[in-house]
Design a protein around this motif. Sequence first.
Motif, PDB file in Angstrom:
ATOM      1  N   HIS A   1       5.713  11.884  13.544  1.00 28.60           N
ATOM      2  CA  HIS A   1       7.152  12.123  13.719  1.00 28.60           C
ATOM      3  C   HIS A   1       7.803  10.925  14.420  1.00 28.60           C
ATOM      4  CE1 HIS A   1      10.606  13.833  16.029  1.00 28.60           C
ATOM      5  NE2 HIS A   1      10.845  14.389  14.851  1.00 28.60           N
ATOM      6  N   SER A   2       7.144  10.443  15.461  1.00 28.26           N
ATOM      7  CA  SER A   2       7.663   9.328  16.229  1.00 28.26           C
ATOM      8  C   SER A   2       7.726   8.051  15.378  1.00 28.26           C
ATOM      9  CB  SER A   2       6.750   9.127  17.441  1.00 28.26           C
ATOM     10  OG  SER A   2       6.982   7.902  18.047  1.00 28.26           O
ATOM     11  N   LEU A   3       6.623   7.764  14.684  1.00 28.24           N
ATOM     12  CA  LEU A   3       6.562   6.549  13.867  1.00 28.24           C
ATOM     13  C   LEU A   3       7.620   6.558  12.768  1.00 28.24           C
ATOM     14  CD1 LEU A   3       4.972   3.914  13.338  1.00 28.24           C
ATOM     15  CD2 LEU A   3       3.537   5.212  11.765  1.00 28.24           C
ATOM     16  N   LEU A   4       7.739   7.697  12.082  1.00 28.47           N
ATOM     17  CA  LEU A   4       8.705   7.780  10.980  1.00 28.47           C
ATOM     18  C   LEU A   4      10.141   7.584  11.468  1.00 28.47           C
ATOM     19  CD1 LEU A   4       7.279  10.742   8.848  1.00 28.47           C
ATOM     20  CD2 LEU A   4       7.125   8.306   8.366  1.00 28.47           C
ATOM     21  N   GLY A   5      10.408   7.947  12.735  1.00 32.42           N
ATOM     22  CA  GLY A   5      11.759   7.757  13.283  1.00 32.42           C
ATOM     23  C   GLY A   5      12.184   6.297  13.260  1.00 32.42           C
ATOM     24  N   ILE A   6      11.191   5.391  13.423  1.00 31.31           N
ATOM     25  CA  ILE A   6      11.507   3.951  13.399  1.00 31.31           C
ATOM     26  C   ILE A   6      11.218   3.371  12.005  1.00 31.31           C
ATOM     27  CG2 ILE A   6      10.893   1.689  14.370  1.00 31.31           C
ATOM     28  CD1 ILE A   6      12.328   3.378  16.382  1.00 31.31           C
TER      29      ILE A   6
END
Length: 203
Positions: free
Chosen positions: A13-18
Amino acid sequence: MNTNREFLMRRLHSLLGIIPIGLFLTQHLIVNHFATQGVEEFNRAADFMANLPFVIFLEIFVIYLPILYHALYGLYIAFTAKNNPGHYSYLRNILFVLQRYTGVFLVVFIAWHVFETRFQVAIGADEADFNMMAEILSNPFMLVFYIVGVLTATFHLANGLWSFLVTWGITQSAKSQRYTTYFTLLVFIVLSVIGIRALLAFV
Ligand code: HEM
């Protein structure tokens, strides 16, 4: 939920945000900014993006699926969230809560925005060109809605970049976290100016 799986899902989730969502948002605002140079320039830039090779696959794998995952898991986090650990400052706690509120608002804004642009093209409208946006934004309520939507997205990305750097262990000391607060404030301001200037160019 199995904690190991939850950890991996959070990291994704965190990675996809960037990558790719944050990068996509940045390029989307820059392409929109061509509207400040005139109708022709904007249409040429939008046309270039719309006619990239394998554009439908790019849209599905680089935009729709990542946003869908980030949004669904983001809603799950937003509504089941525990409060922020006490070792962060008061400002950080406010920004943490705002990250969740802006995420929920973005679900509504992005769904509406895709519905009245890309979806209309898919069911037979002409291209999503300068005229389409000018017509949408000629309604003052829509203009305000879009301005709030763009500011919400740029805040969510900039503030998310700060927590992304903490999540991935890149900024661990209090000092580096303070510097990235300034840096992400700059990101928020620059992206907001680009996004708002673009919107006003359609009016
Ligand atoms: C413009 C589209 C979006 C972008 C660019 C974006 C970007 C980001 C980034 C970079 C983060 C930080 C990740 C981290 O802390 O490691 C984040 C966090 C978050 N996003 Fe999004 N996001 C978008 C849309 C959404 C949507 C539609 C939701 C739906 C609720 C959402 C909910 C969340 C939540 C709840 C967090 C906090 C996660 C946490 O506290 O661990 N986001 N987002």
